[in-house]
Design a protein around this motif. Structure first.
Motif, PDB file in Angstrom:
ATOM      1  N   LEU A   1       0.674  -1.135  -0.066  1.00 37.80           N
ATOM      2  CA  LEU A   1      -0.045   0.024   0.031  1.00 37.80           C
ATOM      3  C   LEU A   1       0.863   1.447   0.040  1.00 37.80           C
ATOM      4  CD1 LEU A   1      -2.813  -1.001   2.378  1.00 37.80           C
ATOM      5  CD2 LEU A   1      -3.116  -1.150  -0.063  1.00 37.80           C
ATOM      6  N   VAL A   2       0.649   2.319  -0.771  1.00 35.26           N
ATOM      7  CA  VAL A   2       1.100   3.461  -0.832  1.00 35.26           C
ATOM      8  C   VAL A   2       1.004   4.448   0.416  1.00 35.26           C
ATOM      9  CG1 VAL A   2       1.093   5.903  -2.105  1.00 35.26           C
ATOM     10  CG2 VAL A   2       0.957   3.625  -3.596  1.00 35.26           C
ATOM     11  N   ASP A   3       1.864   5.106   0.727  1.00 38.78           N
ATOM     12  CA  ASP A   3       2.024   5.985   1.927  1.00 38.78           C
ATOM     13  C   ASP A   3       1.903   5.110   3.243  1.00 38.78           C
ATOM     14  OD1 ASP A   3       2.305   8.345   0.785  1.00 38.78           O
ATOM     15  OD2 ASP A   3       0.214   8.601   0.351  1.00 38.78           O
ATOM     16  N   ARG A   4       2.304   3.943   3.240  1.00 36.40           N
ATOM     17  CA  ARG A   4       2.286   2.993   4.209  1.00 36.40           C
ATOM     18  C   ARG A   4       3.863   2.291   4.348  1.00 36.40           C
ATOM     19  NH1 ARG A   4      -2.855   1.580   6.094  1.00 36.40           N
ATOM     20  NH2 ARG A   4      -1.854   0.948   8.018  1.00 36.40           N
ATOM     21  N   PRO A   5       4.495   2.523   5.543  1.00 34.27           N
ATOM     22  CA  PRO A   5       5.769   2.099   5.867  1.00 34.27           C
ATOM     23  C   PRO A   5       5.958   0.582   5.729  1.00 34.27           C
ATOM     24  CG  PRO A   5       4.888   2.691   7.867  1.00 34.27           C
ATOM     25  CD  PRO A   5       3.773   3.054   6.778  1.00 34.27           C
ATOM     26  N   HIS A   6       7.035   0.274   4.674  1.00 32.03           N
ATOM     27  CA  HIS A   6       7.246  -1.134   4.527  1.00 32.03           C
ATOM     28  C   HIS A   6       8.900  -1.169   4.768  1.00 32.03           C
ATOM     29  CE1 HIS A   6       3.371  -0.959   2.461  1.00 32.03           C
ATOM     30  NE2 HIS A   6       3.270  -2.524   2.420  1.00 32.03           N
ATOM     31  N   THR A   7       9.311  -2.397   4.917  1.00 37.80           N
ATOM     32  CA  THR A   7      10.697  -2.809   5.130  1.00 37.80           C
ATOM     33  C   THR A   7      10.995  -4.021   4.202  1.00 37.80           C
ATOM     34  OG1 THR A   7      10.223  -2.553   7.615  1.00 37.80           O
ATOM     35  CG2 THR A   7      12.383  -3.643   6.729  1.00 37.80           C
ATOM     36  N   ILE A   8      12.143  -3.590   3.458  1.00 36.80           N
ATOM     37  CA  ILE A   8      12.599  -4.606   2.599  1.00 36.80           C
ATOM     38  C   ILE A   8      13.849  -5.642   3.234  1.00 36.80           C
ATOM     39  CG2 ILE A   8      13.996  -4.882   0.404  1.00 36.80           C
ATOM     40  CD1 ILE A   8      11.343  -3.289  -0.054  1.00 36.80           C
ATOM     41  N   THR A   9      13.772  -6.566   3.324  1.00 36.62           N
ATOM     42  CA  THR A   9      14.684  -7.558   3.742  1.00 36.62           C
ATOM     43  C   THR A   9      15.309  -8.492   2.846  1.00 36.62           C
ATOM     44  OG1 THR A   9      13.015  -9.069   4.798  1.00 36.62           O
ATOM     45  CG2 THR A   9      13.934  -7.117   6.352  1.00 36.62           C
ATOM     46  N   GLY A  10      16.412  -9.177   3.389  1.00 35.93           N
ATOM     47  CA  GLY A  10      17.111 -10.225   2.379  1.00 35.93           C
ATOM     48  C   GLY A  10      18.055 -10.873   3.589  1.00 35.93           C
ATOM     49  N   VAL A  11      18.077 -12.174   3.156  1.00 31.13           N
ATOM     50  CA  VAL A  11      19.170 -13.116   3.752  1.00 31.13           C
ATOM     51  C   VAL A  11      19.606 -14.029   2.905  1.00 31.13           C
ATOM     52  CG1 VAL A  11      17.961 -12.775   6.194  1.00 31.13           C
ATOM     53  CG2 VAL A  11      17.238 -14.395   4.822  1.00 31.13           C
ATOM     54  N   VAL A  12      21.113 -14.303   3.148  1.00 26.53           N
ATOM     55  CA  VAL A  12      21.743 -15.224   2.230  1.00 26.53           C
ATOM     56  C   VAL A  12      21.446 -16.658   2.865  1.00 26.53           C
ATOM     57  CG1 VAL A  12      23.938 -16.038   1.434  1.00 26.53           C
ATOM     58  CG2 VAL A  12      23.419 -13.869   1.895  1.00 26.53           C
ATOM     59  N   THR A  13      20.927 -17.573   1.868  1.00 23.63           N
ATOM     60  CA  THR A  13      20.402 -18.760   1.883  1.00 23.63           C
ATOM     61  C   THR A  13      21.219 -19.846   1.317  1.00 23.63           C
ATOM     62  OG1 THR A  13      18.540 -18.749   0.297  1.00 23.63           O
ATOM     63  CG2 THR A  13      18.016 -18.149   2.603  1.00 23.63           C
ATOM     64  N   ASP A  14      22.216 -19.378   0.506  1.00 19.64           N
ATOM     65  CA  ASP A  14      23.040 -20.377  -0.169  1.00 19.64           C
ATOM     66  C   ASP A  14      24.273 -19.718  -0.471  1.00 19.64           C
ATOM     67  OD1 ASP A  14      23.905 -22.865  -0.968  1.00 19.64           O
ATOM     68  OD2 ASP A  14      22.574 -22.919  -2.640  1.00 19.64           O
ATOM     69  N   VAL A  15      25.313 -20.148  -0.216  1.00 20.38           N
ATOM     70  CA  VAL A  15      26.489 -19.579  -0.881  1.00 20.38           C
ATOM     71  C   VAL A  15      27.176 -20.824  -1.764  1.00 20.38           C
ATOM     72  CG1 VAL A  15      28.896 -18.683  -0.389  1.00 20.38           C
ATOM     73  CG2 VAL A  15      26.886 -18.309   1.243  1.00 20.38           C
TER      74      VAL A  15
END
Lengths: 141, 213, 153
Positions: free
Chosen positions: A94-108
């Motif tokens: 939704l626009v004008d609502r705070p969101h968080t972007i996350t990422g985690v490494v699951t394979d190397v």
């Protein structure tokens, strides 16, 4: 790991958390996206117009959410080549609502020089709105 | 023993997680579960053998299925070749009561999952189809729930007298263990899982209680 | 995709349409457009945002914004519901530069189903293969569309 950038595959540990960032989901941002890139329709640029379509308000275009996720990876590894990114749009961002972007490494894969990353866009309630995976290639040196 | 009863791997069309990476993640992050059940969409994966992974990581890895009925999605635990022959796991329109009957007859258990979810959850279909016969357990805590879905599931379970389990419904590696189910004794096989569910001694672990995120 | 559930009518659609090219369109890549895309999305690396950078190129996800002339084969049956964007995928193979002339050829890459409240949800995966003027395959852009309606049998 937060705040640090990486350049080589040897710098990456399984389970590493990418520095999260708060994307600009404002109506000004979706309008700017609409003007310069596309998706310039009320569903994305006007809350009232979106409500007339049965949505709770304007929503961020999926292609823009995907761009947020790519940006997060480049912020973490500025020289990384994202060779694949796959995103599933589970619920509207939704626009004008705070969101968080996350990422985690699951394979190397040190031999291939690639990492796999789980990527998500979550709202302020912690609900996953977009998820997916990306494969990024890093320098082996 | 704590098991995540609802996970998907790349065997599911929308799954993005490799089973090996689930194991690695659980151990690297200290996710507080002892194992998980792979419940792939509309299929049962007879072919894969996760024994080596299980031993390597000291994790219980079991297999089930997530099938689709007129009441929404349903987890099936204790799938055998005989049960697999009773109905078309790939169908998107299975009759729930028949699925439950077949499960009962073949030593399996059917558990409607994310029942508070619009469209694909059981509570959305009660008004139209009535209360289905034979259901004893539903998934009351689902790691992918939003907008009060778990609350609806808990309320429905209380109203209808169902027991509740939990599962992450993970489709990516880092979501495993977000919800789970605690059993009083070790569960090391699909058969033991069915026995444990039928013993009705378990506890659903909600997302907030887990440290898995 | 592994062992997806497929109803008989969808099997027929798969046999008829999967892999069959239905659209070809040419794009001249506008560097200002992708730089603006990069900035709005939060990219900070100059190679994506600064046209003066020696390695100036589009973020890999930019190809998802390239829309073909049509999203479905012209003879694909009307499934009765409105299509919603269910996901995007990109396979990146080579940099896309400002001024590049790309040809995008589209085909249906997958069709599968799940259940919904009012019937089936039919998922259609459209893949656009993008090649440059030298025929170099630079990217695949997948769009997953879900139609929340039952197919008439």
């Amino acid at each position: 790991m937060s705040g640090k950038t990486v350049s080589a595959i040897a710098d990456v540990e399984f389970g590493a958390q990418l520095p999260s960032f708060t994307p600009d989901t404002s109506i000004a941002a979706t309008r700017r996206f609409g003007r310069h890139v596309g998706w310039n329709t009320p569903r994305f640029t006007d809350h009232e117009g979106a409500r007339k379509e049965g949505l709770p308000g304007a929503i961020v275009p999926g292609v823009m959410s995907q761009g947020f996720l790519g940006a997060m990876i480049h912020r973490w590894a500025p020289d990384a080549e994202i060779v694949a990114i796959d995103t599933v749009f589970r619920a509207p961002v939704l626009v004008d609502r705070p969101h968080t972007i996350t990422g985690v490494v699951t394979d190397v894969d040190e031999d291939a020089g690639t990492v796999e990353i789980d990527i998500t866009v979550a709202n302020e309630a912690g609900e996953t709105r977009v998820f997916g995976t990306a494969t990024a290639r890093l320098s082996k040196d | 023993m704590i098991l995540d009863l609802h996970t998907h791997s790349i065997k599911s069309d929308d799954g993005r997680a490799k089973v090996a990476n689930y194991c690695q993640w659980i151990r690297a992050r200290g996710v507080p579960i002892d194992g998980f059940v792979l419940t792939e969409h509309r299929q049962f994966d007879f072919a894969s053998d996760y024994g080596e992974l299980s031993r390597k990581h000291d994790l219980v890895i079991l297999k089930g299925a997530e099938v689709e009925t007129e009441y929404g999605h349903v987890l099936v635990f204790g799938v055998t070749e005989a049960l697999y022959g009773e109905f078309d796991f790939a169908s998107t329109r299975l009759p729930l009561e028949r699925v439950v009957e077949h499960c009962d007859a073949h030593g399996a258990v059917a558990v409607p999952c994310h029942p508070g979810r619009p469209r694909v959850g059981m509570s959305a279909h009660l008004a139209e189809h009535g209360v289905p016969k034979g259901v004893r357990i539903v998934e009351i805590h689902n790691g992918g729930s939003r907008d009060g879905e778990d609350e609806r599931a808990v309320a429905m379970a209380e109203e209808l007298g169902y027991l509740g389990v939990g599962g992450s419904d993970s489709h990516i590696v880092s979501h495993i263990g977000r919800c789970a189910t605690e059993f009083p004794a070790p569960v090391g096989s699909e058969g033991a899982l069915v026995e444990a569910l039928r013993a009705e001694e378990f506890r659903a672990i909600p997302k907030g209680e887990s440290t898995a995120g | 995709m592994a062992e997806a559930a497929v109803d008989e009518d969808v099997l027929a659609l798969r046999e008829r349409f999967l892999g069959r090219e239905f659209d070809e369109v040419t794009f001249v890549i506008n560097g200002d457009r992708f730089a603006e895309y990069a900035k709005v999305c939060g990219e900070t690396a100059p190679r994506f945002t600064d046209p003066a950078h020696p390695d100036f190129q589009a973020p890999p996800t930019f190809v998802s914004t390239l829309v073909g002339g049509r999203s479905m084969p012209p003879d694909f049956p009307n499934l009765g519901g409105m299509g919603m964007d269910a996901g995007k995928g990109v396979e990146w193979k080579a940099p896309v530069r400002a001024g590049a002339k790309l040809t995008g050829k589209s085909h249906l890459h997958d069709i599968y189903t799940k259940t919904g409240r009012s019937g089936r949800m039919v998922f259609l995966v459209t893949r656009m293969e993008l090649r440059d003027e030298n025929g170099v395959h630079v990217a695949n852009a997948d769009t997953r569309t879900v139609i929340r309606e039952r197919i008439k049998k």
